[in-house]
Every structure is written in structure tokens, then in C-alpha cells.
Motif scaffolding. Structure first.
Motif, PDB file in Angstrom:
ATOM      1  N   ALA A  75       0.819  -1.211   0.000  1.00 33.36           N
ATOM      2  CA  ALA A  75       0.000   0.000   0.000  1.00 33.36           C
ATOM      3  C   ALA A  75       0.854   1.263   0.000  1.00 33.36           C
ATOM      4  O   ALA A  75       0.581   2.223  -0.728  1.00 33.36           O
ATOM      5  CB  ALA A  75      -0.935  -0.001   1.208  1.00 33.36           C
ATOM      6  N   TYR A  76       1.903   1.265   0.815  1.00 34.40           N
ATOM      7  CA  TYR A  76       2.718   2.480   0.974  1.00 34.40           C
ATOM      8  C   TYR A  76       4.048   2.421   0.225  1.00 34.40           C
ATOM      9  O   TYR A  76       4.675   3.462   0.030  1.00 34.40           O
ATOM     10  CB  TYR A  76       3.028   2.700   2.457  1.00 34.40           C
ATOM     11  N   THR A  77       4.482   1.230  -0.178  1.00 32.12           N
ATOM     12  CA  THR A  77       5.855   0.836  -0.524  1.00 32.12           C
ATOM     13  C   THR A  77       6.638   0.753   0.780  1.00 32.12           C
ATOM     14  O   THR A  77       6.379   1.505   1.730  1.00 32.12           O
ATOM     15  CB  THR A  77       6.575   1.776  -1.515  1.00 32.12           C
ATOM     16  N   TYR A  78       7.566  -0.167   0.832  1.00 35.27           N
ATOM     17  CA  TYR A  78       8.243  -0.471   2.091  1.00 35.27           C
ATOM     18  C   TYR A  78       8.989   0.725   2.663  1.00 35.27           C
ATOM     19  O   TYR A  78       9.103   0.875   3.874  1.00 35.27           O
ATOM     20  CB  TYR A  78       9.207  -1.650   1.891  1.00 35.27           C
ATOM     21  N   ALA A  79       9.502   1.582   1.811  1.00 38.15           N
ATOM     22  CA  ALA A  79      10.281   2.731   2.294  1.00 38.15           C
ATOM     23  C   ALA A  79       9.413   3.822   2.886  1.00 38.15           C
ATOM     24  O   ALA A  79       9.933   4.768   3.493  1.00 38.15           O
ATOM     25  CB  ALA A  79      11.122   3.302   1.154  1.00 38.15           C
ATOM     26  N   PHE A  85       8.536   4.480   9.779  1.00 32.01           N
ATOM     27  CA  PHE A  85       9.030   5.810  10.164  1.00 32.01           C
ATOM     28  C   PHE A  85       9.027   5.964  11.680  1.00 32.01           C
ATOM     29  O   PHE A  85       9.943   6.578  12.252  1.00 32.01           O
ATOM     30  CB  PHE A  85       8.174   6.897   9.516  1.00 32.01           C
ATOM     31  N   TRP A  86       7.987   5.420  12.339  1.00 27.98           N
ATOM     32  CA  TRP A  86       7.935   5.477  13.796  1.00 27.98           C
ATOM     33  C   TRP A  86       9.110   4.698  14.391  1.00 27.98           C
ATOM     34  O   TRP A  86       9.777   5.170  15.332  1.00 27.98           O
ATOM     35  CB  TRP A  86       6.624   4.904  14.298  1.00 27.98           C
ATOM     36  N   MET A  87       9.392   3.516  13.843  1.00 20.37           N
ATOM     37  CA  MET A  87      10.525   2.721  14.318  1.00 20.37           C
ATOM     38  C   MET A  87      11.842   3.437  14.051  1.00 20.37           C
ATOM     39  O   MET A  87      12.754   3.421  14.890  1.00 20.37           O
ATOM     40  CB  MET A  87      10.515   1.353  13.629  1.00 20.37           C
ATOM     41  N   GLN A  88      11.941   4.067  12.899  1.00 27.02           N
ATOM     42  CA  GLN A  88      13.160   4.800  12.550  1.00 27.02           C
ATOM     43  C   GLN A  88      13.450   5.905  13.565  1.00 27.02           C
ATOM     44  O   GLN A  88      14.590   6.074  14.012  1.00 27.02           O
ATOM     45  CB  GLN A  88      13.025   5.389  11.144  1.00 27.02           C
ATOM     46  N   GLY A  94      18.894   5.167  10.446  1.00 27.87           N
ATOM     47  CA  GLY A  94      19.150   6.021   9.299  1.00 27.87           C
ATOM     48  C   GLY A  94      18.211   5.793   8.135  1.00 27.87           C
ATOM     49  O   GLY A  94      18.306   6.496   7.118  1.00 27.87           O
ATOM     50  N   ARG A  95      17.309   4.823   8.246  1.00 25.45           N
ATOM     51  CA  ARG A  95      16.381   4.515   7.163  1.00 25.45           C
ATOM     52  C   ARG A  95      15.131   3.876   7.738  1.00 25.45           C
ATOM     53  O   ARG A  95      15.102   3.440   8.891  1.00 25.45           O
ATOM     54  CB  ARG A  95      17.025   3.566   6.149  1.00 25.45           C
TER      55      ARG A  95
END
Length: 214
Positions: A75-79, A85-88, A94-95
Motif C-alpha cells: 500500500a505504501y511501498t516499504y520505504a 518511520f515510527w521505528m526509525q 538512518g532509514r
């Protein structure tokens, strides 16, 4: 085993609902098709074989979770998955690490499927050899998936970036396979006893399909 039917129905509805939601307005339609394809292929296979070759409840739950990971990534693409983003941010990475979750599941779930088939159908009796071969199967699947990503990159050129989700990491392929190895190993170490108990229950409920599980 009729008591597990509501759970299996709920899992099926959850996966179908997530799939429909993800397909309404995915970030990239081509990437969505590629990412959710394994779930779309596996679902009818599980339905067609459910009566004759039933799986343990644990395995059905794990497969459903893996499907949800794939669907969310599609749905979002993995990136771009918000959870990533919350985990990052929380882990100061860094990603976006969501694709690592996907590859962890890519090792864990196939390893459990291999383990159940090898033991349920009495192809092996040694738990240690079963664990070793189950991890090997998971790693083989991970390697094939990386080859598919390579071929997609060659075929689609820059259009494959969303599907690959490398985020500029030159060691992405190796990291993905390492996460699959971790997932497969964790499955054998942490879930084996629970899995064995469920297979014994399954053998009692469907003796024609799992009677040789000890």
C-alpha cells in the motif's frame, strides 16, 4: 477443531479487508501488484487445501500476519510505511526499517511451513534435521526472491526502485537475506515446542492428514 473456525474466518476477513483497502489508492500501483502477489496466490491455495491438508492454528496465524505485512508494504511501498518511520525515529535509525520486518517474516513463515510439512507428512522424524532443512528452505526462498528483485530491476529500470526499497543501501540484498536467516532461526528456537503441541492436536483431530506426527 470446530472451535478454531471463528478465528480462521476472522483472519481471512482481516486479510481480505486489508487487501481491498490497500488496493484503493496505493502509492504505486505496479509496486502494489508485485508486493501483494504472494498473498493473492497463497490465499486460494490455503482455501483449496484446507480440508484435505489442514495446517495448525499457529501456522495459519503466522501466514495471515505475513500477508498483512506484505499488504501494508504494498500500500505504501516499504520505504514509506508509517510504522517504519515510527521505528526509525524511536530507534534512531538512518532509514525506514519496515522492509526488514518483511524479510524477517519471509524467513520465519516459510521455515514454519517447511517444518510442519516435513513432520506432519512424516518425511522426517529427527527434529534437529527438520530444523536445519526448514532453515535451508527459508533461505532458498529468500535467495529466489532476491533474484526476482534483480530481474525486476533489470526489466523495469528506475521503475523498480519502489519495489526494491533499497533506500540507497548497497548491502540491501545481504541484509535482507540475513534478516530471513534470523527469522527462520528464531522460528526453530522459539516456536518449535508450541508447534509440536499443535501438530499433536491436529493429528488427533484429522488423523487421515496428520496421523504420523509423534
Amino acid at each position: 477443531m470446530t472451535q478454531r473456525r471463528p478465528l480462521l474466518i476472522a483472519l481471512g476477513l482481516l486479510v481480505v479487508g486489508a487487501l481491498l483497502w490497500s488496493g484503493l489508492a496505493p502509492y504505486d500501483r505496479g509496486t502494489w501488484v508485485l508486493e501483494v502477489a504472494p498473498a493473492v496466490i497463497a490465499a486460494p491455495v490455503l482455501l483449496a487445501t484446507g480440508r484435505r491438508y489442514p495446517l495448525t492454528t499457529l501456522l495459519y496465524v503466522l501466514i495471515a500476519l505475513h500477508m498483512l505485512v506484505l499488504i501494508l508494504g504494498g500500500a505504501y511501498t516499504y520505504a514509506r510505511v508509517p510504522l517504519g518511520f515510527w521505528m526509525q525515529e524511536a530507534l534512531h535509525l538512518g532509514r525506514n526499517p519496515y522492509d526488514r520486518i518483511g524479510h524477517l517474516m519471509q524467513g520465519l513463515v516459510p521455515a514454519m511451513v517447511a517444518r510442519e510439512l516435513l513432520l506432519q507428512r512424516a518425511y522426517l522424524t529427527s527434529r534437529r534435521m527438520t530444523a536445519f532443512l526448514s532453515v535451508c528452505v527459508a533461505m532458498a526462498i529468500s535467495a529466489v526472491y532476491e533474484l526476482l528483485e534483480w530481474w525486476a530491476a533489470l526489466a523495469l529500470g528506475q521503475g523498480a526502485d519502489q519495489f526494491l526499497g533499497t533506500q540507497g543501501d548497497p548491502w540491501d540484498t545481504q541484509s535482507d537475506m540475513f534478516m530471513a536467516l534470523i527469522g527462520a532461526t528464531l522460528a526453530m528456537v522459539l516456536l518449535a515446542r508450541w508447534h509440536d503441541r499443535q501438530m499433536r492436536v491436529l493429528a488427533g483431530a484429522w488423523p487421515t492428514s496428520a496421523s504420523r506426527v509423534s
